[in-house]
Structure formats: structure tokens, C-alpha cells
Design an enzyme around this catalytic site. Structure first.
Site, short mmCIF file in Angstrom:
data_model
loop_
_atom_site.label_atom_id
_atom_site.label_comp_id
_atom_site.label_asym_id
_atom_site.label_seq_id
_atom_site.Cartn_x
_atom_site.Cartn_y
_atom_site.Cartn_z
N HIS A 82 19.08 -49.56 0.12
CA HIS A 82 18.91 -49.12 1.50
C HIS A 82 17.60 -48.32 1.66
O HIS A 82 16.70 -48.45 0.83
CB HIS A 82 20.15 -48.34 1.98
CG HIS A 82 21.43 -49.01 1.56
ND1 HIS A 82 21.95 -50.08 2.23
CD2 HIS A 82 22.25 -48.80 0.49
CE1 HIS A 82 23.06 -50.49 1.61
NE2 HIS A 82 23.26 -49.74 0.56
N GLU A 133 23.70 -42.41 1.22
CA GLU A 133 23.58 -43.26 0.03
C GLU A 133 22.10 -43.55 -0.27
O GLU A 133 21.69 -43.58 -1.44
CB GLU A 133 24.33 -44.58 0.24
CG GLU A 133 24.20 -45.53 -0.95
CD GLU A 133 24.68 -46.94 -0.66
OE1 GLU A 133 25.22 -47.18 0.44
OE2 GLU A 133 24.50 -47.81 -1.52
N HIS A 184 22.98 -48.09 -6.13
CA HIS A 184 23.80 -47.89 -4.93
C HIS A 184 24.94 -46.92 -5.22
O HIS A 184 25.20 -46.56 -6.37
CB HIS A 184 24.44 -49.21 -4.48
CG HIS A 184 23.47 -50.21 -3.93
ND1 HIS A 184 23.30 -50.44 -2.59
CD2 HIS A 184 22.60 -51.04 -4.57
CE1 HIS A 184 22.37 -51.36 -2.40
NE2 HIS A 184 21.93 -51.75 -3.60
N GLU A 202 26.89 -49.59 -8.71
CA GLU A 202 27.57 -48.77 -7.70
C GLU A 202 28.10 -47.55 -8.45
O GLU A 202 29.07 -47.62 -9.20
CB GLU A 202 28.73 -49.55 -7.05
CG GLU A 202 28.29 -50.79 -6.28
CD GLU A 202 27.75 -50.48 -4.89
OE1 GLU A 202 27.74 -49.29 -4.50
OE2 GLU A 202 27.34 -51.43 -4.19
#
Ligand code: ZN
Length: 317
Positions: free
Chosen positions: A105, A142, A199, A281
Site C-alpha cells: 500500500h 498498515e 503487509h 502478512e
């Protein structure tokens, strides 16, 4: 809005590759069972020690070449006239290798929704250019987390002599994105030896732990992951084992059957990669206990160290 790294829609079972084969049950699954058993009977500190020992035991993370101890009386080999190095001295396996780190992101994405909502081709279908990512309940983004861990990771890897590229560092140079197809292209064009997208997940409270997402085998349009499925799994297994060791976190309790590994065919960043690549993650930002870890700089350093150790191990260092 569905996140690029959100779980597949409910009802769609994990790809078959994600299920561990019964006879060759993976090392991390065995370790997980051992660690749980140890934790059940031992005080916390002892359980932690046992887990460390188990994680440090024989397995893919420990497959470095054995150290050769020369007999004391053995004559020293003559130096090579060309390099001055002893004959047979192993070349540094990390020399000349490139790692691309992809911070998931972008902290500016939420201010550029028109741009990131644009559809891009990911081979198998079309998907949003990028997404905002999730946040903790207190608002820690995030995108902020992923950039921080990525920078820590870069520092560690550069310290090992690797060439490291980040796909972006937000700010004025990259106020949004890059799009997921460009993120893949950056790794491809760098001919990266390993690519890791960083992430954190955003699912309901009570879901905890980390997982590593591996590319499924897909072939459609510009996507053909056949050459990277195998090495990406090796990279992912290395990272999962080392991440558990350095952070003390457990594999996710809500997917991956306790292995910490999940295979997906819906991520453009993986589908379009021609280089070994995984997503990590690191935890669930929407769970208060995981969020307490993710918001800790000390824990983020441990996370970066675990990912770095996994990459270095994958590269043979
Ligand atoms: Zn994400």
C-alpha cells in the site's frame, strides 16, 4: 473495499497447493505440533526455550553448508595466484544478489482513491491498481507499518552486502501506489533474486498470527508463475520459520492450517512476478494483542530480522 491482500471471498477454499501433503507433512507443521505440546506442559519461559530450540533445529532454516573443520595438522593450501584466496574458498553467495522489497500500500493512497481504484491487468483478470490497506483500531496504518518494516529490512540486508531496492517510499516521490502491476514489474526488471511484499492483515479480532502468501500456479494473459512457484515456496518457508523464531509469533490461527503458509492465485503482485516472490502478512492489525506487537518498534525490528534471515537463508548466505 477489498484489499489486495484480503482473504479470498468466503466459500472459496484455499488453493489445493496450500494443503500439506499427508506423507511429507511439512517441517513447520511438525514443529508447530511439538511447540504446542511443549507449551502445554512447560512454564512459559521453558516453552519459549523449547520453541526456540525446535525452530533452530534441523530443517530448511538450518540447511546452511556444514562448517568444515580442517585437521590441525593439515597443510595450509597455497593461495591462489590470481585472487589471493585459498583454493576452494566459497564465494560469498550474497555477492551481486538483488532483493526487492515491496512495502504494501502507500500512506497517501486514501487521498488518491480515483487513481488507486483504476483497474489494471493482472493476467488472470483485472483488479484495482492499489488499495488503502488496513489500520489498527487506533488508526496506525498498515502502509506506515509496511514501510517501516521494509526500511528496517533494507538496512539489515544491505549490511549483509545485498543490493536492495524498495518499490516505493511514499512521500512526494510516490504520493500513491505504485499499482500492483508496476510493483511486480519493478522486481522483474531488477532481475531480483528474491522479492518480498510486506503487509499486515485486517480481519476480525481473535484472528492472530502471521502468514506468508505463496504464488499459485497460474497461466493467463501476462501471468505465468510456473517458473517461480517452487522457489517462492522455498523463500516463503524460510521466512516463515525465521519470522516465528525472531518474533515469537505463531503461524496464523485463521488460515493456512497452522502452517503459516497460504497459496493464492488472486494477487496481481504475485501473478505478474517472474522472480521468486512472497507476501508476508505480519499479524492482524484488528486484533488488540497483535496490534500491540505491530505498533512496537522493537517488535518491528524483530519482524524485519526474521524476514531478512529468511531471505539470506534462501540465497544461501
Ligand atoms: Zn496489505
Amino acid at each position: 473495499m477489498r484489499y489486495e491482500d484480503s482473504p479470498p471471498p468466503s466459500g472459496s477454499a484455499p488453493a489445493p497447493e496450500a494443503a500439506p501433503a499427508a506423507p511429507g507433512r511439512p517441517w513447520y507443521a511438525r514443529r508447530s505440533t511439538l511447540a504446542v505440546a511443549a507449551a502445554a506442559v512447560a512454564p512459559t519461559c521453558l516453552a519459549g526455550w523449547v520453541l526456540t530450540q525446535v525452530m533452530a533445529g534441523a530443517g530448511p532454516d538450518d540447511s546452511r553448508p556444514p562448517r568444515v573443520v580442517m585437521p590441525v595438522a593439515a597443510p595450509s593450501p597455497a593461495p591462489s595466484p590470481r585472487t589471493g584466496a585459498a583454493p576452494g574458498a566459497a564465494a560469498d553467495p550474497l555477492a551481486g544478489r538483488t532483493v526487492v522489497i515491496d512495502p504494501g500500500h502507500n500512506t497517501g493512497n486514501f487521498q488518491h482513491t480515483d487513481e488507486i481504484d483504476r483497474q489494471v491487468d493482472i493476467g488472470t483478470n483485472r483488479k484495482e491498481c492499489d488499495t488503502t490497506g488496513t489500520t489498527t483500531n487506533s488508526g496506525y496504518m498498515e502502509a506506515e507499518f509496511s514501510l517501516d518494516v521494509s526500511r528496517r529490512l533494507r538496512t539489515i540486508l544491505e549490511g549483509r552486502g545485498l543490493k536492495v531496492l524498495l518499490t516505493h517510499e511514499a512521500g512526494a516521490a510516490r504520493p500513491w501506489g505504485p499499482c500492483i502491476d508496476e510493483r511486480a514489474r519493478i522486481g522483474n526488471e531488477a532481475r531480483a533474486d528474491a522479492v518480498v511484499s510486506v503487509h499486515a492483515d485486517g480481519v476480525s479480532a481473535g484472528n492472530r498470527g502471521f502468514h506468508v502468501i505463496l504464488p499459485a500456479q497460474v497461466k493467463a494473459g501476462g501471468a505465468d508463475t510456473a517458473p517461480i512457484v517452487g522457489p517462492s515456496r522455498q523463500l516463503g518457508e524460510r521466512i516463515a520459520g525465521n519470522f516465528a523464531r525472531t518474533t515469537g509469533s505463531s503461524p496464523a490461527n485463521y488460515l493456512g492450517s497452522g502452517t503459516g503458509l497460504v497459496v493464492r492465485d488472486d494477487l496481481g503482485g504475485l501473478n505478474l512476478s517472474t522472480r521468486p516472490k512472497v507476501f508476508v502478512e505480519c499479524g492482524n492489525m484488528r486484533d488488540a494483542k497483535d496490534a500491540a506487537l505491530l505498533t512496537s518498534p522493537e517488535w518491528r525490528q524483530k519482524a524485519a530480522q526474521g524476514i531478512a534471515d529468511g531471505i539470506v537463508g534462501f540465497l544461501g548466505g
